[in-house]
Enzyme design. Structure first.
Site, PDB file in Angstrom:
ATOM      1  CD  GLU A  31      -5.589  12.873   9.323  1.00 35.86           C
ATOM      2  OE1 GLU A  31      -4.946  13.314   8.342  1.00 35.86           O
ATOM      3  OE2 GLU A  31      -5.100  12.751  10.457  1.00 35.86           O
TER       4      GLU A  31
ATOM      5  CB  ALA B 128      -7.449   7.992  14.809  1.00 35.18           C
TER       6      ALA B 128
ATOM      7  CD  GLU C 254      -3.373  14.397  13.750  1.00 35.38           C
ATOM      8  OE1 GLU C 254      -4.008  13.334  13.663  1.00 35.38           O
ATOM      9  OE2 GLU C 254      -3.924  15.499  13.853  1.00 35.38           O
TER      10      GLU C 254
ATOM     11  N   GLY D 270      -3.338  10.182  12.768  1.00 33.88           N
ATOM     12  CA  GLY D 270      -3.034  10.289  14.201  1.00 33.88           C
ATOM     13  C   GLY D 270      -1.643   9.793  14.540  1.00 33.88           C
TER      14      GLY D 270
HETATM   15  C1  HXC Z   1      -8.005   0.840  11.900  1.00 27.51           C
HETATM   16  C2  HXC Z   1      -6.365   0.009  10.529  1.00 27.51           C
HETATM   17  C3  HXC Z   1      -5.836   1.306  10.306  1.00 27.51           C
HETATM   18  C4  HXC Z   1      -6.498   2.392  10.967  1.00 27.51           C
HETATM   19  C5  HXC Z   1      -4.657  -0.092   9.184  1.00 27.51           C
HETATM   20  N1  HXC Z   1      -5.600  -0.823   9.804  1.00 27.51           N
HETATM   21  N2  HXC Z   1      -4.791   1.198   9.456  1.00 27.51           N
HETATM   22  N3  HXC Z   1      -7.427  -0.212  11.326  1.00 27.51           N
HETATM   23  N4  HXC Z   1      -7.571   2.108  11.738  1.00 27.51           N
HETATM   24  N5  HXC Z   1      -6.061   3.651  10.856  1.00 27.51           N
HETATM   25  C6  HXC Z   1      -5.793  -2.281   9.757  1.00 27.51           C
HETATM   26  C7  HXC Z   1      -6.409  -2.706   8.442  1.00 27.51           C
HETATM   27  O1  HXC Z   1      -7.809  -2.530   8.472  1.00 27.51           O
HETATM   28  C8  HXC Z   1      -6.004  -4.149   8.393  1.00 27.51           C
HETATM   29  O2  HXC Z   1      -6.860  -4.883   9.257  1.00 27.51           O
HETATM   30  C9  HXC Z   1      -4.612  -4.144   9.035  1.00 27.51           C
HETATM   31  O3  HXC Z   1      -4.541  -2.938   9.789  1.00 27.51           O
HETATM   32  C10 HXC Z   1      -3.502  -4.121   7.996  1.00 27.51           C
HETATM   33  O4  HXC Z   1      -3.744  -3.048   7.109  1.00 27.51           O
HETATM   34  P1  HXC Z   1      -3.709  -3.189   5.514  1.00 27.51           P
HETATM   35  O5  HXC Z   1      -4.448  -2.041   4.955  1.00 27.51           O
HETATM   36  O6  HXC Z   1      -4.151  -4.551   5.098  1.00 27.51           O
HETATM   37  O7  HXC Z   1      -2.124  -3.054   5.261  1.00 27.51           O
HETATM   38  P2  HXC Z   1      -1.413  -2.515   3.955  1.00 27.51           P
HETATM   39  O8  HXC Z   1      -2.086  -3.040   2.720  1.00 27.51           O
HETATM   40  O9  HXC Z   1       0.024  -2.800   4.170  1.00 27.51           O
HETATM   41  O10 HXC Z   1      -1.650  -0.926   3.939  1.00 27.51           O
HETATM   42  C11 HXC Z   1      -1.053  -0.112   4.926  1.00 27.51           C
HETATM   43  C12 HXC Z   1      -1.702   1.294   4.928  1.00 27.51           C
HETATM   44  C13 HXC Z   1      -3.241   1.153   5.071  1.00 27.51           C
HETATM   45  C14 HXC Z   1      -1.350   2.048   3.662  1.00 27.51           C
HETATM   46  C15 HXC Z   1      -1.113   2.052   6.132  1.00 27.51           C
HETATM   47  O11 HXC Z   1      -3.531   0.279   6.172  1.00 27.51           O
HETATM   48  C16 HXC Z   1      -3.941   2.438   5.312  1.00 27.51           C
HETATM   49  O12 HXC Z   1      -4.133   3.249   4.423  1.00 27.51           O
HETATM   50  N6  HXC Z   1      -4.408   2.643   6.553  1.00 27.51           N
HETATM   51  C17 HXC Z   1      -5.188   3.810   6.939  1.00 27.51           C
HETATM   52  C18 HXC Z   1      -4.301   5.009   7.041  1.00 27.51           C
HETATM   53  C19 HXC Z   1      -5.119   6.226   7.414  1.00 27.51           C
HETATM   54  O13 HXC Z   1      -6.021   6.653   6.696  1.00 27.51           O
HETATM   55  N7  HXC Z   1      -4.802   6.786   8.551  1.00 27.51           N
HETATM   56  C20 HXC Z   1      -5.492   7.959   9.071  1.00 27.51           C
HETATM   57  C21 HXC Z   1      -6.594   7.495   9.963  1.00 27.51           C
HETATM   58  S1  HXC Z   1      -7.625   8.808  10.424  1.00 27.51           S
HETATM   59  P3  HXC Z   1      -7.516  -6.283   8.782  1.00 27.51           P
HETATM   60  O14 HXC Z   1      -8.424  -6.618   9.919  1.00 27.51           O
HETATM   61  O15 HXC Z   1      -8.182  -6.020   7.493  1.00 27.51           O
HETATM   62  O16 HXC Z   1      -6.312  -7.188   8.661  1.00 27.51           O
HETATM   63  C22 HXC Z   1      -6.810   9.583  11.611  1.00 27.51           C
HETATM   64  C23 HXC Z   1      -7.535  10.764  12.018  1.00 27.51           C
HETATM   65  C24 HXC Z   1      -7.265  11.631  13.116  1.00 27.51           C
HETATM   66  O17 HXC Z   1      -5.785   9.214  12.072  1.00 27.51           O
HETATM   67  C25 HXC Z   1      -8.319  12.682  13.138  1.00 27.51           C
HETATM   68  C26 HXC Z   1      -9.494  12.464  12.267  1.00 27.51           C
HETATM   69  C27 HXC Z   1     -10.813  12.412  12.913  1.00 27.51           C
END
Ligand code: HXC
Length: 257
Positions: A131, A65, A111, A108
């Site tokens: 998460e 998400a 999911e 997400g």
């Molecule tokens: C918003 C995101 C994002 C996310 C990545 N980006 N994941 N933006 N929401 N979930 C954006 C980053 O901010 C970045 O933007 C660009 O995408 C590239 O990401 P990087 O981190 O620079 O890439 P990398 O170093 O290759 O790392 C990849 C990654 C990492 C390991 C997947 O991006 C990561 O950990 N992302 C979050 C994963 C996560 O926690 N997902 C769960 C979300 S919560 P910029 O602008 O900086 O270039 C969820 C919850 C559901 O899904 C229910 C809970 C309420």
């Protein structure tokens, strides 16, 4: 609706839907959700379309998400808007659809992949529910669907540690139906979808409904549900046509009625 965050391409009887926010690793914001709701509703309503494939790109199916969209929300706004409940419209799709997952399917993203009828993974796929690292939990059904798919031990470990599971482990664990080389992922998923699209449309929906019923009912009740739907199909032209085609050694001409 003009789509900004997804691409929708009919390929014969198969609809290919691609999440297209590559700069944000396909993070699922409200716009993506609204567009997927529209696209799946249109797919379900279009009689020419029999199966769909949902995919992302080689780096990410979806990295979750959209954290940036959620970070400032409070309990009242989340509760009042019933945040994420819109995904139930996607899971209400009656026709079969496949998730073709390459790269990250996190939070997400994992999911949504699990909302599909099954997942075909590219060799570089990474699944996870991270998460907990953000101070929250899965919110689109992950704790329930992951546990049903791979069992308590692995689901609990993944939710509590946030670790990722690679494609090979996901296949061993029953999370994905098949792992294929990355370069042929979409082609393989489309081929599988075309196989499904060639089946009778009523039988496809009925098969999907009864397998899904296994997650909602006890065994005896599920078997009765299966048998009733099976009986019901004997009231369709497709059953007559399917069995006649077998006996006459020809291809069935499905009518969907
Ligand atoms: C918003 C995101 C994002 C996310 C990545 N980006 N994941 N933006 N929401 N979930 C954006 C980053 O901010 C970045 O933007 C660009 O995408 C590239 O990401 P990087 O981190 O620079 O890439 P990398 O170093 O290759 O790392 C990849 C990654 C990492 C390991 C997947 O991006 C990561 O950990 N992302 C979050 C994963 C996560 O926690 N997902 C769960 C979300 S919560 P910029 O602008 O900086 O270039 C969820 C919850 C559901 O899904 C229910 C809970 C309420």
């Amino acid at each position: 609706m003009t789509y900004e965050t997804i691409l929708v391409e009919p390929r014969g009887a198969v609809t290919l839907i691609t999440i297209n926010r590559p700069k944000a690793l396909n993070a699922l914001n409200s716009r993506v959700l609204d567009e997927l709701i529209q696209a799946f509703a249109a797919f379900d309503a279009d009689e020419s379309q029999r199966c769909a494939v949902l995919t992302g790109n080689e780096k990410a199916f979806a990295a979750g998400a959209d954290i940036k969209e959620m970070s400032d929300q409070g309990f009242a706004s989340m509760y009042a808007s019933n945040f994420f409940s819109g995904w139930e419209k996607v899971t209400a799709t009656r026709k079969p659809w496949i998730a073709a997952v390459a790269g990250y399917a996190l939070g997400g993203g994992c999911e949504v992949a699990m909302m599909a009828d099954f997942i075909i993974a590219g060799e570089n796929a990474q699944f996870g529910q991270p998460e907990i690292k953000l101070g929250v939990t899965p919110g689109m059904g992950g704790s329930q669907r992951l546990t049903r798919a791979i069992g308590k031990a692995k689901a609990m470990e993944m939710c509590l540690t946030g670790r990722m599971m690679d494609a090979a482990e996901a296949e061993r664990s029953g999370l994905v139906a098949r792992v294929v080389p990355l370069e042929s992922l979409v082609e393989e998923a489309l081929k599988t979808a075309e196989t499904i699209a060639r089946m009778g449309p009523l039988a496809a929906i009925a098969n999907k409904e009864m397998v899904n019923a296994a997650f909602e009912t006890g065994l005896a009740q599920g078997i009765v549900f299966e048998r009733r739907l099976f009986h019901g199909l004997f009231g369709t032209e497709d059953q007559k046509e399917g069995m006649a085609a077998f006996v006459e050694k020809r291809k069935a001409d499905w009518k969907g009625r």
